[in-house]
Every structure is written in C-alpha cells, then in structure tokens.
Design an enzyme around this catalytic site. Structure first.
Site, short mmCIF file in Angstrom:
data_model
loop_
_atom_site.label_atom_id
_atom_site.label_comp_id
_atom_site.label_asym_id
_atom_site.label_seq_id
_atom_site.Cartn_x
_atom_site.Cartn_y
_atom_site.Cartn_z
CG ASP A 78 -53.65 -54.02 45.57
OD1 ASP A 78 -53.99 -54.66 46.59
OD2 ASP A 78 -54.28 -53.03 45.15
CG ASP A 156 -50.66 -47.52 46.10
OD1 ASP A 156 -50.56 -46.31 45.85
OD2 ASP A 156 -50.90 -48.38 45.23
CG ASP A 217 -49.32 -47.32 38.80
OD1 ASP A 217 -48.66 -46.75 39.69
OD2 ASP A 217 -50.27 -48.10 39.03
#
Ligand SMILES: *[C@@H]1O[C@H](CO)[C@@H](O)[C@H](O)[C@H]1NC(C)=O
Ligand SMILES: *[C@@H]1O[C@H](CO)[C@@H](O)[C@H](O)[C@H]1NC(C)=O
Ligand SMILES: *[C@@H]1O[C@H](CO)[C@@H](O)[C@H](O)[C@H]1NC(C)=O
Ligand SMILES: *[C@@H]1O[C@H](CO)[C@@H](O)[C@H](O)[C@H]1NC(C)=O
Ligand SMILES: *[C@@H]1O[C@H](CO)[C@@H](O)[C@H](O)[C@H]1NC(C)=O
Length: 431
Positions: A78, A156, A217
C-alpha cells in the site's frame, strides 16, 4: 453499479485460472510488514515507501545470493500511489517518491532477473486511504499494470463489502487475463470473509487466484506468528486440499530478520512456512540483515522442501500434552519433511519416538537434520530422541524407505506390534 459489470462477473464463474504461474510457492520480498505506510521520505529517506527502497532491495536480492535461491519478487504494497488518479482516471505513482514511475522500476528489476509486484484494493480506498479500484476501474487498472510490465498483483479488500468482492475478485481475474501479460494474482478475499467455508469458496478461489491471504496480517511478534500457525493448523483439513501447483494458501510474510523473533523462533517460522507450502515473502531490511537471519532464510534444504514440485501442503500429525507438536509434509520421490516443534517455555525437551509411531511404513530411512546437516539412518522401528528447544524446532528431511531387509530388520511385513519393542537397546540422539 451498472448492469454489464454484474453480468460479466457471473459469466466468469465457469472459467478457471490458467496463467501458468507459481507452480511452486512464490518467493521474494514484500514491503508491508516492515515498512507499512511510511511516506516520510524527508525525515526517513532509507525506509519510506519510495522507488529507492525497492531498488535497494532489488540490489540486495540480485547481489547477495537471494535471486539464485528463488527469491525473485520485489513487491510494493500500500501507499505507493498518488492520492489522485491522473486526468485519464489512471492510477499513478506518487511523483515525489517514485519520480521514475512504476514502469522504470519494473525495468530496473527485470534487468536484474527479478519481478515486480504491485498492490491495489477493490474498495473505494486502499486500507491506507489511497485510490481504490472500484468495479468500474478494474479493467483500466489491470491494463495500467500490464503496461507497466508488472508481474504480480495483490488485491486487498478494505472499504468494500461482500457483494462488491464477489463481483470484483473474479472480474480482476478476467481483466488480468485479458491484458495478455501473465500477472500472478494474490487475493485477500478470504481474509475478509473469515477465512473458512461456507463464506469462503476455496474451489472458486483456486479458479481465480494464484494465492490468497486466508487470515489477518502478520505483525512483528512471536504471538502473531503463533496465532497464524494455530489458525492454519486448526483448520488444516479445510485448507490443505486446495493447495496445489499454481494455487497457494498464504499465511503472510516472513518476519525473520526483524525485531520480534529470537533465532529459535526465526528457525521455527521458516520451518513451519515450508511445511505449509507457504509463499516466502520476506519483509525485512536486506541491507542490514544479520548473518544469523540470512543463514536461516537462505537454507537450501528448507527452501527445497518449501518448493517441492508436488505442492502438497503439510499437516500437523500430533499434538502432545507435553507441548511438542509434530508436522509432516509429503514430498516428491517418496520423501517427506518431518518437523518437531516445542511450544514449551522451560528448557530443551527430549522427545522420544520412532518413525513407526509416526506411521512411517516399514523400512529403513535416512534422515537429515536441515539445520545441523547431521544425518542418520533409522529403521522405522528405531527409537530416537530429539531435543527440541523452547519455541524451537527440529526439522528433518526424510528420504524414501529402502527395501526392507528381513535378515536385518526382523520384520516380515505382517507388521506385528511386539517386534517393534524388542529392537532397540541404543537410542540415537539427534540434537
Ligand atoms: C488467459 O486464460 C486462458 C484460458 O484459461 C489461458 O489459456 C491463457 O494462458 C491466459 N492468459 C494469461 C495471460 O493469463
Ligand atoms: C456494497 O458497496 C456498494 C458499492 O459501494 C454499494 O452500492 C452497496 O450498497 C453495498 N452493499 C451493501 C450490502 O452494503
Ligand atoms: C464454489 O465454487 C465452485 C466453482 O466456481 C462452484 O462450482 C460451486 O458451486 C461453489 N460452491 C458453493 C457452495 O457456492
Ligand atoms: C514410492 O512408494 C510406493 C509405495 O511404497 C512405490 O510403489 C513407488 O514405486 C515409490 N516411488 C518412488 C519414486 O520411489
Ligand atoms: C497413525 O495411524 C493411526 C491409525 O490410522 C491413527 O489413529 C494415528 O493418529 C496416526 N498417528 C499419527 C502420528 O499420524
């Protein structure tokens, strides 16, 4: 959303992912866990998300022996893009942090025999608040990535919902395929669906994606590694059947070389990820990596276990009250990996067993400890002791059984239990 997009999504359900990529779990480096959304290049130029970071890692991968071992992906996560799309609605890299643009970065990697991965999100925004790839932008963004000669795409799911995801993940498969460029596809979809059936349809995922993040995560801690390991092995019967060449469950990045794991725990993460046939994406600083971490990450035997061509995900076969857990992964040529893992917190634990007790078939085996390189010949019935350190592992590569010699091994194939007990007087110890 407009009608045509939905019709396309439905039509796609019948087709399968066939991009020829990732016949073994992908290996490389991924920015997220270590570098997050650090965009402060003024004050933290070495660690901010910028082309410099990815070029530095590419230099290390290509010059420090990583590439030859299979670590070829350099993956952006990201926070790479500008907060605005360009005047034609296309994603663009942040001009200050990626002055050369993504295509130039891809060239830099390709010249070095490496591959570039990039990141997007199917919601209105990425998790970090950058422009998302809403359904109407899927084709455009796939085409942009292909023009930039990107090799892998992670999609994502922040700021979206189940309806949008059910449309968007398949649409992206189709859009990537339509570019004509083989682009490996990593889907975060199941992580947003709780990871398990009935919400997750793994058959469908296998038709759409090369790998998928099933669970949350990873963070830089042993607790985080253990929560992932527990989840994957508690649910192994669901997950294992769907892993195969081209299709992988993804327990997330390797954090070896960061701050959260001891050397024992680092060896354990590497070994457990190899048992799981997991993608091996390091998220660390290859510029300053300790030699201890490097030795673990560059262990050729463990890498070859991870990369075994059969692509069968291993399982936990035993969970002892003592805190010793045993895992096994079938490998090609009738070999296997066997892992003893200690969840204890006191001292090295001496665990006694035999290959027969672990259901290995009658025969004579050679085992090689993949961390110490010591080897030993064992009959299935030979009792042995492994000494497993707290939060550590002993991992063996076990060769194919040689033909049983009845003169040497007493047994006649009838597999009578009492024979096992009478065999050993000396018990080998493997440290
Ligand atoms: C697109 O899909 C077709 C059919 O599944 C496959 O043969 C082809 O290799 C794919 N192309 C790319 C670039 O992924
Ligand atoms: C899901 O998101 C889409 C697009 O933002 C929106 O149109 C739709 O109403 C949402 N559906 C639900 C059930 O929230
Ligand atoms: C899961 O996906 C497969 C392949 O797309 C499909 O055939 C099957 O019906 C789906 N299963 C469920 C329960 O929706
Ligand atoms: C593997 O083992 C099976 C059963 O013991 C045997 O039939 C087969 O020939 C072996 N394969 C190899 C490659 O050794
Ligand atoms: C060995 O096989 C038996 C019988 O199938 C089974 O009950 C047992 O759990 C197995 N043990 C291991 C360690 O796999």
């Amino acid at each position: 959303m407009n009608q045509p997009v939905i019709i396309l999504a439905l039509a796609l359900c019948a087709s399968a992912l066939d991009n020829g990529l990732m016949s073994t779990p992908p290996m490389g480096w991924l920015a997220w866990e270590r570098y997050r959304c650090d965009i402060d290049c003024e004050n933290d130029p070495k660690n901010c998300i910028s082309e410099k970071l990815f070029m530095d890692m590419a230099d290390r991968l290509s010059e420090d022996g990583w590439r030859e071992l299979g670590y070829v992906y350099v993956n952006i996560d990201d926070c790479w893009s500008s907060k605005q799309r360009d005047k034609d609605g296309r994603l663009q890299a942040d001009p200050k942090r990626f002055p050369g643009g993504i295509k130039k970065l891809a060239d830099y990697l390709h010249i070095r025999g490496l591959k570039l991965g990039i990141y997007g999100d199917m919601g209105t925004h990425t998790c970090g608040g950058y422009p998302g790839t809403t359904l109407d932008k899927i084709e455009l963004d796939a085409n942009t990535f292909a023009e930039w000669e990107v090799d892998m795409f992670k999609f994502d799911g922040c700021y979206s919902n189940a309806t949008v995801q059910a449309q968007g993940y398949p649409l992206m498969t189709k859009a990537l395929n339509a570019t004509g460029r083989p682009i490996a596809y990593s889907c975060s979809w199941p992580a947003y669906q709780g990871g398990l059936p009935p919400k997750v349809n793994y058959t469908q995922l296998g038709e759409l994606c090369n790998l998928w993040r099933n669970y949350g995560d990873i963070q830089d801690s042993w607790d985080s590694v253990m929560s992932i390991v527990d989840w994957f092995f508690e649910n192994q019967d669901v997950l294992i059947p769907f892993a195969e060449p081209g299709k992988w469950n993804d327990p997330d990045m390797l954090i070896i070389g960061d701050f959260g794991l001891s050397m024992e725990q680092s060896r354990s993460q590497m070994a457990l990820w190899a048992i799981m046939a997991a993608p091996l994406f390091m998220s660390n600083d290859l510029r300053t990596l300790s030699s201890g971490a490097r030795v673990i990450l560059q262990n050729k035997m463990i890498i070859s276990i991870n990369q075994d061509p059969l692509g069968i995900q291993g399982r936990r076969i035993l969970k002892e009250k003592s805190g010793i857990q045993i895992f096994q992964r079938p490998l090609s040529k009738n070999t296997s990996a066997l892992l003893f893992f200690s969840r204890r917190a006191d001292m090295p634990y001496r665990y006694k067993t035999s290959l027969a007790k672990l259901n290995y078939t009658t025969g004579s085996y050679k085992v090689i400890d993949v961390y110490t390189f010591k080897s030993l010949e064992l009959k299935d019935s030979t009792e042995f002791v492994v000494s497993v350190n707290p939060s550590g592992v002993v991992m063996w590569y076990v060769t194919a059984p040689a033909k049983l010699n009845t003169r040497l091994y007493f047994r006649d194939g009838l597999d009578q239990a009492p024979v096992r007990e009478q065999v050993q007087n000396d018990i080998p110890v493997l440290l």
